[in-house]
Motif scaffolding. Structure first.
Motif, short mmCIF file in Angstrom:
data_model
loop_
_atom_site.label_atom_id
_atom_site.label_comp_id
_atom_site.label_asym_id
_atom_site.label_seq_id
_atom_site.Cartn_x
_atom_site.Cartn_y
_atom_site.Cartn_z
N LEU A 8 -4.00 9.39 -3.79
CA LEU A 8 -4.80 8.46 -3.01
C LEU A 8 -5.64 7.50 -3.85
CD1 LEU A 8 -6.23 10.59 -0.05
CD2 LEU A 8 -4.73 8.60 0.11
N TYR A 33 10.32 0.23 -4.85
CA TYR A 33 9.44 -0.93 -4.90
C TYR A 33 8.00 -0.51 -5.18
CZ TYR A 33 13.27 -2.57 -1.83
OH TYR A 33 14.49 -2.86 -1.28
N TYR A 35 4.46 -2.35 -4.04
CA TYR A 35 3.76 -3.41 -3.32
C TYR A 35 2.27 -3.31 -3.63
CZ TYR A 35 7.60 -4.82 -0.19
OH TYR A 35 8.77 -5.32 0.33
N GLN A 37 -1.63 -4.44 -2.20
CA GLN A 37 -2.42 -4.94 -1.09
C GLN A 37 -3.85 -5.19 -1.56
OE1 GLN A 37 -3.26 -2.29 2.24
NE2 GLN A 37 -3.18 -3.99 3.68
N GLY A 40 -8.36 -7.06 2.55
CA GLY A 40 -8.27 -8.03 3.64
C GLY A 40 -6.94 -8.77 3.74
N GLY A 42 -2.37 -8.67 3.64
CA GLY A 42 -1.17 -7.87 3.82
C GLY A 42 -0.59 -7.45 2.48
N LEU A 43 0.52 -6.75 2.51
CA LEU A 43 1.15 -6.28 1.29
C LEU A 43 1.98 -7.40 0.67
CD1 LEU A 43 0.60 -3.62 2.99
CD2 LEU A 43 2.52 -2.64 1.73
N ILE A 86 -4.80 -1.71 -3.42
CA ILE A 86 -4.03 -0.53 -3.04
C ILE A 86 -2.57 -0.80 -3.43
CG2 ILE A 86 -3.32 1.02 -1.19
CD1 ILE A 86 -5.82 0.17 0.35
N PHE A 88 1.33 0.44 -3.13
CA PHE A 88 2.24 1.23 -2.31
C PHE A 88 3.59 1.36 -3.01
CE2 PHE A 88 0.03 1.67 1.71
CZ PHE A 88 -0.92 0.65 1.66
N PHE A 102 7.42 3.49 3.17
CA PHE A 102 6.27 3.32 2.28
C PHE A 102 5.52 4.63 2.08
CE2 PHE A 102 5.99 -1.27 1.86
CZ PHE A 102 6.75 -1.72 2.92
N GLY A 103 4.94 4.77 0.89
CA GLY A 103 4.00 5.86 0.65
C GLY A 103 2.66 5.53 1.27
N ILE A 104 1.68 6.42 1.07
CA ILE A 104 0.38 6.22 1.71
C ILE A 104 -0.51 5.24 0.94
CG2 ILE A 104 0.39 8.48 2.83
CD1 ILE A 104 -1.57 9.42 0.64
#
Lengths: 112, 115
Positions: A8, A33, A35, A37, A40, A42-43, A86, A88, A102-104
């Motif tokens: 996390l 992949y 990604y 973020q 505020g 999107g990815l 973050i 992903f 996707f992962g968390i």
């Protein structure tokens, strides 16, 4: 079924290297992949690797894939405060409707 | 510059209301997706569509429906909003790429609060 796991939270000092890890379960995954973020937003796709590759490097980013252990990592060299976000991990397989799992997400905090 | 736009950044609704979340992409993509993002749970796929008027259930479709009447627009509908649908909703699109890698393009998200 598909499952993607990642920790996390990760905290690093500015200038150090960051390593974000991920494990996945679907052996039929064709692409993996990373990604990003930002707050505020999107990815956004950062980088990807094809499953027959072991490593991919793109400027400060290095992706390592251990297909035997189903382990993917993202290394960010010389981490900057702008890398705080973050991250992903995600997987997909070719064919079908290209659904991506996707992962968390791992929250990377860069300490100045 | 590729773009996915969502109709609202923030939305506050009351329990039982019908809620529409709109998503528009200008990249002529075939595939469109709706996710919800919750802390500790990551992104979970609600519904996706691979063509106009086509839709497929994702992992958590209960309490939601979708509509895709035009290629560029994908709507998420909460028939009767409940407090457990308070979340960040992300729309994404991607082209049909055959056997190539699949990049999804995301909108900025709509933070929905159901009171």
């Amino acid at each position: 079924g598909e499952d993607v796991e990642q920790s996390l939270f990760l905290s690093v000092r500015e200038g150090d290297s960051s390593v974000i890890n991920c494990t996945y379960t679907d052996s039929s995954s064709t692409y993996l992949y990373w990604y990003k973020q930002e707050p505020g937003a999107g990815l956004q796709l950062l980088t990807y690797i094809f499953s027959n590759m072991d490593m991919k490097q793109d400027q400060r980013l290095t992706v390592l894939l251990n297909k035997k252990d189903k382990h993917l990592s993202l290394r960010i060299a010389d981490t900057q405060t702008g890398d705080s976000a973050i991250y992903f991990c995600a997987e997909s397989y070719s064919g079908g409707y290209q659904k991506v799992t996707f992962g968390i997400g791992t929250k990377l905090q860069v300490i100045p | 510059d590729v773009k996915v736009t969502q109709s609202s950044r923030y939305l506050v609704k009351r329990t039982g209301e019908k809620v529409f979340l709109e998503c528009v992409q200008d990249m002529d993509h075939e595939n469109m997706f709706w996710y919800r993002q919750d802390p500790g749970l990551g992104l979970r796929l609600i519904y996706f569509s691979y063509d106009v008027k086509m839709k497929e259930k994702g992992d958590i479709p209960e309490g939601y429906s979708v509509s895709r009447e035009k290629k560029e627009r994908f709507s998420l509908i909460l028939e009767s909003a409940s407090t457990n649908q308070t979340s960040m909703y992300l729309c994404a699109s991607s082209p049909h790429t055959g056997r190539s890698y699949n990049e999804q393009f995301f909108g900025p998200g709509t933070r929905l609060t159901v009171l």
